[in-house]
Design a protein around this motif. Structure first.
Motif: not given
Length: 308
Positions: A90-111
């Motif tokens: 259900d949750l989808v992030t269009l992660l741009h191919a030249d960017d980077e996630l910070l380590p806590e992104y998944t935790q932040v967004i799911r919360a």
């Protein structure tokens, strides 16, 4: 509801990467997914490149990783839409191919998704980095932080007043956005646009009565570099031309619906003009007068009184 209650947490996030070029950046992007502190993620790479190169940097032994090569080049909007269509969460992030996630992104967004279960999408703060990951200054991003500062609490955007604010200052960093497919439904990115498809989508979501939620956490690293598509569109002025056209559409629709603030924001085009002024002055300071001239001409056209 408590966002930390495991029983209330949503399912995993799909990081759907619409890839066209830049394997050296993609490798870093994929590594940032693998480095997430929360394991509830899946990675989908939709390869729109002519050579089908993206699979070379993927560990497809991980059952969470999926690679799809498009049968033909779909372009930006087409590949973004394919990412949304092929994701199986259900949750989808269009992660741009030249960017980077910070380590806590998944935790932040799911919360955030647990705390706001009915919103169409969530977005977070981002740091701006250069080609090798170093912090860089971006005038546009700085202006947005000044005009639309991020508070300490989540921001809920809904209705035509929020749409007017979005048109005045688009403070949503597009690639940070996580979409909720069961709310956005069949809505997809409009292939008419190459530069403003994100703003057009967010504006339509708000006009349709759905909600966007901004989280105060900085959990994404947005890379600005010369090979970036946005940089190319800015240099060619296509970005400004498309922005002006989109704003004109919302000026007309706002007037038709009786949304006076939306109509005013569409007519004023404040951020478009301010960005053009900055770019033109930057050219002049560098003695690039030939580059400054078309920007000045476009600015004059946008500033001309509407006699229609």
């Amino acid at each position: 509801m408590s966002a930390s209650d495991p029983a209330k947490m949503p399912g995993p996030i799909t990081f759907a990467v619409p890839f066209y070029r830049g394997l050296e950046y993609l490798a870093r992007t994929v590594a940032s997914v693998a480095a997430q502190t929360a394991p509830e993620w899946r990675l989908l790479v939709c390869d729109d490149s002519p050579g089908g190169d993206a699979e070379r940097v993927l560990d497809c032994r991980d059952e969470r990783v999926r690679y799809v090569r498009n049968g033909r080049t779909l372009g930006m909007a087409g590949n973004w839409n394919r990412c949304l269509d092929l994701a199986d969460t259900d949750l989808v992030t269009l992660l741009h191919a030249d960017d980077e996630l910070l380590p806590e992104y998944t935790q932040v967004i799911r919360a955030g998704a647990a705390a706001f279960p009915d919103c169409a999408a969530l977005f977070c703060g981002a740091r701006v980095i250069g080609p090798t990951g170093e912090p860089v200054f971006s005038f546009v991003d700085w202006v947005k932080r000044v005009l639309a500062p991020v508070g300490r609490r989540p921001r809920r955007l809904s209705g035509h007043r929020a749409l007017a604010r979005l048109l005045r200052v688009n403070s949503i960093m597009c690639p940070t956005v996580c979409y909720r497919r069961n709310v956005i439904g069949p809505r997809r990115f409009d292939p008419r646009w190459r530069c403003v498809l994100d703003l057009a989508f967010f504006a339509r979501v708000l006009a349709d009565g759905d909600e966007l939620v901004g989280l105060p956490d900085v959990a994404y690293a947005y890379r600005r570099h010369a090979e970036n598509a946005t940089a190319g569109y800015t240099q060619s002025l296509l970005k400004f031309v498309e922005e002006a056209a989109l704003y004109d559409e919302w000026a007309a629709e706002g007037a038709a619906r009786g949304w006076s603030a939306v109509a005013r924001a569409g007519r004023s085009k404040v951020m478009v003009r301010l960005h053009l002024v900055f770019r033109a002055l930057q050219d002049v300071a560098r003695c690039h007068f030939a580059a400054a001239w078309p920007k000045a001409q476009l600015l004059a056209r946008l500033s001309a009184p509407d006699i229609g």
